[in-house]
Design a protein around this motif. Sequence first.
Motif, PDB file in Angstrom:
ATOM      1  N   LEU A 172       0.841  -1.198   0.000  1.00 51.12           N
ATOM      2  CA  LEU A 172       0.000   0.000   0.000  1.00 51.12           C
ATOM      3  C   LEU A 172       0.878   1.251   0.000  1.00 51.12           C
ATOM      4  CD1 LEU A 172      -2.925   0.953   0.067  1.00 51.12           C
ATOM      5  CD2 LEU A 172      -2.819   0.940   2.570  1.00 51.12           C
ATOM      6  N   ASN A 173       1.957   1.206   0.789  1.00 54.34           N
ATOM      7  CA  ASN A 173       2.888   2.337   0.803  1.00 54.34           C
ATOM      8  C   ASN A 173       3.474   2.554  -0.584  1.00 54.34           C
ATOM      9  OD1 ASN A 173       4.656   4.362   2.058  1.00 54.34           O
ATOM     10  ND2 ASN A 173       6.284   2.874   1.668  1.00 54.34           N
ATOM     11  N   GLU A 174       3.943   1.465  -1.198  1.00 52.87           N
ATOM     12  CA  GLU A 174       4.566   1.589  -2.522  1.00 52.87           C
ATOM     13  C   GLU A 174       3.570   2.078  -3.567  1.00 52.87           C
ATOM     14  OE1 GLU A 174       6.543  -2.081  -3.403  1.00 52.87           O
ATOM     15  OE2 GLU A 174       7.945  -1.843  -1.736  1.00 52.87           O
ATOM     16  N   ALA A 175       2.351   1.531  -3.520  1.00 46.40           N
ATOM     17  CA  ALA A 175       1.346   1.918  -4.521  1.00 46.40           C
ATOM     18  C   ALA A 175       1.010   3.403  -4.409  1.00 46.40           C
ATOM     19  CB  ALA A 175       0.087   1.076  -4.354  1.00 46.40           C
ATOM     20  N   THR A 176       0.848   3.895  -3.173  1.00 48.81           N
ATOM     21  CA  THR A 176       0.481   5.313  -3.025  1.00 48.81           C
ATOM     22  C   THR A 176       1.656   6.225  -3.380  1.00 48.81           C
ATOM     23  OG1 THR A 176       0.970   5.181  -0.665  1.00 48.81           O
ATOM     24  CG2 THR A 176      -1.340   4.960  -1.317  1.00 48.81           C
ATOM     25  N   LEU A 177       2.875   5.713  -3.222  1.00 46.05           N
ATOM     26  CA  LEU A 177       4.041   6.505  -3.643  1.00 46.05           C
ATOM     27  C   LEU A 177       4.108   6.589  -5.162  1.00 46.05           C
ATOM     28  CD1 LEU A 177       6.918   5.414  -1.236  1.00 46.05           C
ATOM     29  CD2 LEU A 177       5.820   7.646  -1.362  1.00 46.05           C
TER      30      LEU A 177
ATOM     31  N   ASP B 179       1.664   1.130   8.693  1.00 49.68           N
ATOM     32  CA  ASP B 179       2.901   1.160   7.909  1.00 49.68           C
ATOM     33  C   ASP B 179       2.985   2.438   7.079  1.00 49.68           C
ATOM     34  OD1 ASP B 179       4.333  -1.005   8.634  1.00 49.68           O
ATOM     35  OD2 ASP B 179       3.552  -2.333   7.066  1.00 49.68           O
ATOM     36  N   VAL B 180       1.900   2.759   6.381  1.00 48.58           N
ATOM     37  CA  VAL B 180       1.911   3.979   5.561  1.00 48.58           C
ATOM     38  C   VAL B 180       2.087   5.200   6.455  1.00 48.58           C
ATOM     39  CG1 VAL B 180       0.611   5.399   3.935  1.00 48.58           C
ATOM     40  CG2 VAL B 180       0.496   2.907   3.755  1.00 48.58           C
ATOM     41  N   ALA B 181       1.413   5.203   7.618  1.00 41.28           N
ATOM     42  CA  ALA B 181       1.551   6.342   8.542  1.00 41.28           C
ATOM     43  C   ALA B 181       3.014   6.509   8.949  1.00 41.28           C
ATOM     44  CB  ALA B 181       0.670   6.129   9.770  1.00 41.28           C
ATOM     45  N   MET B 182       3.693   5.366   9.213  1.00 44.72           N
ATOM     46  CA  MET B 182       5.098   5.443   9.613  1.00 44.72           C
ATOM     47  C   MET B 182       5.963   5.996   8.475  1.00 44.72           C
ATOM     48  SD  MET B 182       7.790   2.413  10.439  1.00 44.72           S
ATOM     49  CE  MET B 182       7.754   1.940   8.720  1.00 44.72           C
ATOM     50  N   PHE B 183       5.711   5.502   7.248  1.00 43.20           N
ATOM     51  CA  PHE B 183       6.514   5.983   6.121  1.00 43.20           C
ATOM     52  C   PHE B 183       6.240   7.469   5.825  1.00 43.20           C
ATOM     53  CE2 PHE B 183       6.986   1.397   5.117  1.00 43.20           C
ATOM     54  CZ  PHE B 183       8.368   1.375   5.066  1.00 43.20           C
ATOM     55  N   ARG B 184       4.993   7.904   6.037  1.00 40.72           N
ATOM     56  CA  ARG B 184       4.680   9.328   5.829  1.00 40.72           C
ATOM     57  C   ARG B 184       5.495  10.175   6.814  1.00 40.72           C
ATOM     58  NH1 ARG B 184      -0.985  11.579   5.655  1.00 40.72           N
ATOM     59  NH2 ARG B 184       0.179  13.158   4.508  1.00 40.72           N
TER      60      ARG B 184
ATOM     61  N   VAL C 290      22.508  16.821  -0.292  1.00 37.89           N
ATOM     62  CA  VAL C 290      22.525  15.639  -1.162  1.00 37.89           C
ATOM     63  C   VAL C 290      22.286  14.393  -0.310  1.00 37.89           C
ATOM     64  CG1 VAL C 290      23.903  14.214  -2.737  1.00 37.89           C
ATOM     65  CG2 VAL C 290      24.125  16.705  -2.800  1.00 37.89           C
ATOM     66  N   ASP C 291      21.304  13.605  -0.696  1.00 42.91           N
ATOM     67  CA  ASP C 291      21.006  12.343  -0.020  1.00 42.91           C
ATOM     68  C   ASP C 291      21.170  11.233  -1.055  1.00 42.91           C
ATOM     69  OD1 ASP C 291      19.811  10.106   1.195  1.00 42.91           O
ATOM     70  OD2 ASP C 291      18.337  11.334   2.259  1.00 42.91           O
ATOM     71  N   SER C 292      22.074  10.288  -0.780  1.00 38.63           N
ATOM     72  CA  SER C 292      22.298   9.234  -1.784  1.00 38.63           C
ATOM     73  C   SER C 292      21.748   7.890  -1.329  1.00 38.63           C
ATOM     74  CB  SER C 292      23.775   9.143  -2.157  1.00 38.63           C
ATOM     75  OG  SER C 292      24.558   8.884  -1.017  1.00 38.63           O
ATOM     76  N   THR C 293      20.595   7.930  -0.666  1.00 44.66           N
ATOM     77  CA  THR C 293      19.936   6.687  -0.252  1.00 44.66           C
ATOM     78  C   THR C 293      19.655   5.786  -1.454  1.00 44.66           C
ATOM     79  OG1 THR C 293      18.997   7.651   1.743  1.00 44.66           O
ATOM     80  CG2 THR C 293      17.846   5.775   0.829  1.00 44.66           C
ATOM     81  N   LYS C 294      19.513   6.372  -2.625  1.00 46.64           N
ATOM     82  CA  LYS C 294      19.388   5.643  -3.902  1.00 46.64           C
ATOM     83  C   LYS C 294      18.006   5.050  -4.160  1.00 46.64           C
ATOM     84  CE  LYS C 294      22.751   2.579  -3.903  1.00 46.64           C
ATOM     85  NZ  LYS C 294      23.514   2.606  -2.673  1.00 46.64           N
ATOM     86  N   ASN C 295      17.158   5.035  -3.144  1.00 49.54           N
ATOM     87  CA  ASN C 295      15.866   4.377  -3.266  1.00 49.54           C
ATOM     88  C   ASN C 295      14.847   5.340  -3.883  1.00 49.54           C
ATOM     89  OD1 ASN C 295      13.407   3.229  -2.799  1.00 49.54           O
ATOM     90  ND2 ASN C 295      13.861   2.645  -0.684  1.00 49.54           N
ATOM     91  N   PRO C 296      14.225   4.976  -5.013  1.00 54.47           N
ATOM     92  CA  PRO C 296      13.251   5.889  -5.615  1.00 54.47           C
ATOM     93  C   PRO C 296      12.075   6.179  -4.677  1.00 54.47           C
ATOM     94  CG  PRO C 296      13.222   3.746  -6.727  1.00 54.47           C
ATOM     95  CD  PRO C 296      14.391   3.744  -5.793  1.00 54.47           C
ATOM     96  N   GLY C 297      11.765   5.210  -3.786  1.00 49.54           N
ATOM     97  CA  GLY C 297      10.681   5.416  -2.815  1.00 49.54           C
ATOM     98  C   GLY C 297      11.000   6.549  -1.857  1.00 49.54           C
TER      99      GLY C 297
ATOM    100  N   ASN D 158       8.872   9.858  -1.427  1.00 53.73           N
ATOM    101  CA  ASN D 158       8.337  10.147  -0.102  1.00 53.73           C
ATOM    102  C   ASN D 158       8.678  11.575   0.326  1.00 53.73           C
ATOM    103  OD1 ASN D 158       6.916   9.437   2.179  1.00 53.73           O
ATOM    104  ND2 ASN D 158       8.611   8.318   3.139  1.00 53.73           N
ATOM    105  N   VAL D 159       9.927  11.972   0.108  1.00 53.13           N
ATOM    106  CA  VAL D 159      10.335  13.346   0.430  1.00 53.13           C
ATOM    107  C   VAL D 159       9.546  14.325  -0.426  1.00 53.13           C
ATOM    108  CG1 VAL D 159      12.260  14.994   0.272  1.00 53.13           C
ATOM    109  CG2 VAL D 159      12.647  12.719   1.229  1.00 53.13           C
TER     110      VAL D 159
END
Length: 326
Positions: free
Chosen positions: A117-122, A139-144, A167-174, A178-179
Motif C-alpha cells: 500500500l505504501n509503494e502503490a500510493t508513492l 505502515d503507511v503512517a510510519m513511512f509518511r 545531497v542524499d544518496s539513499t538511492k531508493n526511488p521510494g 516520499n520526500v
Amino acid sequence: MNGDICVQIIGSGHSGSTLLDMMLGGHSAVSSLGETAYLRYNTNHETESDYCTCGKRVMECPFWLAVDAELRQMLGTGDRPALPDFNIADLRVASLRDEQGRFINDINRKFPFRSRLNEATLVLGIPPLRWLAGKVSPDVAMFREIGRNLGLLYTAVRRAHGTPIIVDSTKNPGTFKNVWMESDERDIRFILLVRDGRAVTASRMRRDGYSMLRCAEVWRNEHLKRMAASATARRAKRRIVHYEDLATDPRGVLEGLCDWLGITFEEGMLDFRAESHNVGGNPMRLRKTETDITLDERWRDELTAEDLATFDDIAGRMNERLGYGA
Ligand SMILES: [Zn+2]
C-alpha cells in the motif's frame, strides 16, 4: 528559504553513487549526507561500518553533533540527543544486518517488511489517497512520518552548516518520492545515476554468485521501479549521469551538475578524499587510501557470449535506452 535545493541520487548499488555523493559534498554550498536510510542505525550501533566517513562515531562527530543540536531545538526536545530516536528509516530493516553490521544482500529473498500500500500510493503520487492510506495502515503512517522527518533533517543540516544544497544518496526511488510528497522541501531534484547494465550484473554475479538470468531480471526491474516512481513527480527536476562519464571525466560531469544546481564549480570537488561526513553506503567511503577513480570494466572479460545473449534477451532494450549500445 530561497536557493534551498534537495538532491536525491537514485541508482543501482555499485554504480558510483558514493563517489558522486562525496564529490558533490566537496562544494562549499553543499552538504552530502550519504545514505540517510542508514543514519539511525549508524547512530545507534558502533561497528566500523556505522562510523561517519570522518572516522568518528556519528554521535561523536562534530558535523552530526551540530545537526543534532539544531534538530533538538526544532523539535523542542531539550538536552536529550535527537538523532538516535528520530524516525527517518524503517528500523525493522536492522534485522537484515550481519554480525559485522553489513547489510545482507540477498536478491532472492523477499524483502520482509514491504508495504504494498505504501509503494502503490508513492507510485501514484496522489496526496489525498496517501493521506487516506495513512489513516488505515500503520505502515503507511510510519513511512509518511519518515518523509516529513527527512525534510526536517535537511533543514537542521542547513541551519547547522549554512549549506543550501543537501545531497542524499539513499538511492531508493521510494525515498525520493516520499520526500517529494511529504516534506516541506520545495526544490527537489534527482540525479539518476546509470551504469551499463552488463557491468552491474557482472559485478553482482561476481560478488554474490547469482546467475546472469536472475541478475539481469533484477537490474531491469530496479530500473522499471525508478521510472515508475519518478513519472508523476512533475515538480522534480531530473538529470541523468553515466557512471562511465563520472569515472573518465569527473570534472566535466561535475561542471555540468554545478551549472544545473546554479553554483560555480570548485576545484575541491575533485579531491573526494577531503574530510566528509556521510553515512551508510559503499565501504569505499571509509578507505582513505583509494584516491584514484578507475573505470571498472571487468565485465568485458568476465561475461561469456552466453551471458551476453541472456542479458540482451532480458534487459538489452532497457540498456540501449539508457545509452549503452552493443
Ligand atoms: Zn563525521
